[in-house]
Design an enzyme around this catalytic site. Structure first.
Site, PDB file in Angstrom:
ATOM      1  N   ASP A  18     -19.409 -62.782 -32.498  1.00  0.00           N
ATOM      2  CA  ASP A  18     -18.342 -61.714 -32.441  1.00  0.00           C
ATOM      3  C   ASP A  18     -17.530 -61.672 -30.961  1.00  0.00           C
ATOM      4  OD1 ASP A  18     -16.666 -59.750 -33.447  1.00  0.00           O
ATOM      5  OD2 ASP A  18     -17.796 -58.040 -32.952  1.00  0.00           O
ATOM      6  N   ASN A  66     -14.343 -60.089 -43.977  1.00  0.00           N
ATOM      7  CA  ASN A  66     -13.044 -61.070 -43.249  1.00  0.00           C
ATOM      8  C   ASN A  66     -11.893 -61.378 -43.920  1.00  0.00           C
ATOM      9  OD1 ASN A  66     -15.703 -62.377 -40.889  1.00  0.00           O
ATOM     10  ND2 ASN A  66     -14.400 -60.474 -40.507  1.00  0.00           N
TER      11      ASN A  66
HETATM   12  C1  IPE Z   1     -18.905 -59.644 -37.853  1.00  0.00           C
HETATM   13  O1  IPE Z   1     -17.774 -59.439 -37.085  1.00  0.00           O
HETATM   14  C2  IPE Z   1     -18.429 -60.847 -38.790  1.00  0.00           C
HETATM   15  C3  IPE Z   1     -18.628 -62.141 -37.852  1.00  0.00           C
HETATM   16  C4  IPE Z   1     -19.116 -62.509 -36.814  1.00  0.00           C
HETATM   17  C5  IPE Z   1     -18.345 -63.551 -38.917  1.00  0.00           C
HETATM   18  P1  IPE Z   1     -16.621 -58.487 -37.504  1.00  0.00           P
HETATM   19  O2  IPE Z   1     -15.600 -58.585 -36.291  1.00  0.00           O
HETATM   20  O3  IPE Z   1     -16.037 -58.881 -38.796  1.00  0.00           O
HETATM   21  O4  IPE Z   1     -17.142 -56.971 -37.725  1.00  0.00           O
HETATM   22  P2  IPE Z   1     -16.864 -55.572 -37.504  1.00  0.00           P
HETATM   23  O5  IPE Z   1     -15.869 -55.531 -38.516  1.00  0.00           O
HETATM   24  O6  IPE Z   1     -16.307 -55.114 -36.008  1.00  0.00           O
HETATM   25  O7  IPE Z   1     -18.067 -54.904 -37.801  1.00  0.00           O
HETATM   26  C1  IPE Z   2     -15.074 -63.544 -34.390  1.00  0.00           C
HETATM   27  O1  IPE Z   2     -14.680 -62.356 -33.605  1.00  0.00           O
HETATM   28  C2  IPE Z   2     -15.628 -63.115 -35.472  1.00  0.00           C
HETATM   29  C3  IPE Z   2     -15.147 -63.483 -36.854  1.00  0.00           C
HETATM   30  C4  IPE Z   2     -14.778 -62.727 -37.909  1.00  0.00           C
HETATM   31  C5  IPE Z   2     -14.526 -64.999 -37.093  1.00  0.00           C
HETATM   32  P1  IPE Z   2     -13.569 -61.537 -33.797  1.00  0.00           P
HETATM   33  O2  IPE Z   2     -12.556 -62.159 -34.483  1.00  0.00           O
HETATM   34  O3  IPE Z   2     -14.159 -60.459 -34.746  1.00  0.00           O
HETATM   35  O4  IPE Z   2     -13.357 -60.823 -32.564  1.00  0.00           O
HETATM   36  P2  IPE Z   2     -12.823 -59.481 -32.101  1.00  0.00           P
HETATM   37  O5  IPE Z   2     -13.994 -58.533 -32.587  1.00  0.00           O
HETATM   38  O6  IPE Z   2     -11.700 -59.161 -32.683  1.00  0.00           O
HETATM   39  O7  IPE Z   2     -12.756 -59.599 -30.560  1.00  0.00           O
HETATM   40 MG    MG Z   3     -15.075 -58.875 -34.428  1.00  0.00          MG
END
Ligand code: IPE
Ligand code: IPE
Ligand code: MG
Length: 237
Positions: A18, A66
């Site tokens: 993340d 997602n």
């Molecule tokens: C969790 O991250 C999913 C992945 C890393 C693939 P998100 O960015 O989707 O999670 P939330 O929305 O902050 O809980």
């Molecule tokens: C990658 O990080 C996780 C995926 C869902 C691919 P994010 O895209 O959630 O990054 P942040 O949380 O917006 O910074």
């Molecule tokens: Mg995220």
């Protein structure tokens, strides 16, 4: 150089990758640049885990939630997954088993077939097992197992009293893989976001403010050092 203490290493580590979007935004770049950097960090961390002898690693790459992101961001992520899948189509040298967690059909037939083929071709590789959670959700994982159990009862293959924890564990996408020992979440968020919820029942949790694209082997060493100092009791004394 390997600095980590080889004793007390987790058998199975889960990574919630993340913070890619914020990494890019901090630099005034579109989010997709963060995903590219995140993919590079993933490759580095996977290689490092193999080098230090971690047996099972799971990376959360795309959750069932997602899909609610803007289409252009999803398209970029799908492009990155496609590139990775083409790149690893020759995994023989690495002796790494590859497993995809989640419903592959969402990625279209061509990609789903490639994913299944990679799983088949790497089935006997035993140095390390690398799992990629793509279109994965912990709740969906349990629903998917529950449906298989319902069908088994309906077909009179088993009775309802045969349903136990080991039957459910075996029918999850991670069937046959040991539960997670350590879950690492960078980016400052302190939640699981539907990742391996059954399999992390007794996992140690490690959170860091570092964003995933900045997560280096050195950061992993810190997490491993922390893990090594934990007292795992599993409900005992
Ligand atoms: C969790 O991250 C999913 C992945 C890393 C693939 P998100 O960015 O989707 O999670 P939330 O929305 O902050 O809980
Ligand atoms: C990658 O990080 C996780 C995926 C869902 C691919 P994010 O895209 O959630 O990054 P942040 O949380 O917006 O910074
Ligand atoms: Mg995220």
């Amino acid at each position: 150089m390997i600095t980590v203490n080889k004793e007390n290493l987790p058998v199975h580590i889960g990574f919630i990758m993340d913070g890619n979007g914020r990494w890019a935004q901090k630099r005034g770049l579109p989010r997709k640049f963060g995903h590219r950097e995140g993919a590079a960090a993933f490759r580095k961390i996977a290689r490092y885990c193999k080098k230090i002898g971690i047996r099972y690693i799971t990376f959360y790459a795309f959750s069932t939630e997602n899909w609610s992101r803007p289409k252009d961001e999803i398209d970029e992520l799908m492009k990155l997954f496609g590139e990775y899948i083409d790149e690893v189509s020759d995994y023989a040298e690495e002796n790494t088993r590859l497993i995809f967690l989640g419903d592959k059909s969402a990625f279209g037939k061509e990609m789903a077939d490639k994913m299944s083929e990679l799983e088949r071709n790497s089935r006997d590789f035993s140095d390390m097992t690398l799992m990629l959670a793509m279109n994965y959700g912990g709740r969906n994982d349990i629903v998917h197992a529950a449906r298989q159990i319902a069908a088994m009862v309906e077909n009179k293959e088993i009775r309802h009293t045969d349903v136990d924890e080991s039957l459910i564990s075996g029918l999850l996408y991670t069937g046959g893989i040991p539960d997670a020992d350590l879950i690492i979440r960078p980016s400052g968020e302190k939640r699981l976001s539907n990742f391996l919820i059954w399999q992390s029942a007794y996992a140690e949790l490690y959170f860091t403010d570092v964003l995933w694209p900045d997560f280096t082997p050195k950061e992993l060493d810190k997490a491993l050092e922390d893990f090594a100092s934990r007292k795992r009791r599993f409900g005992g004394v």
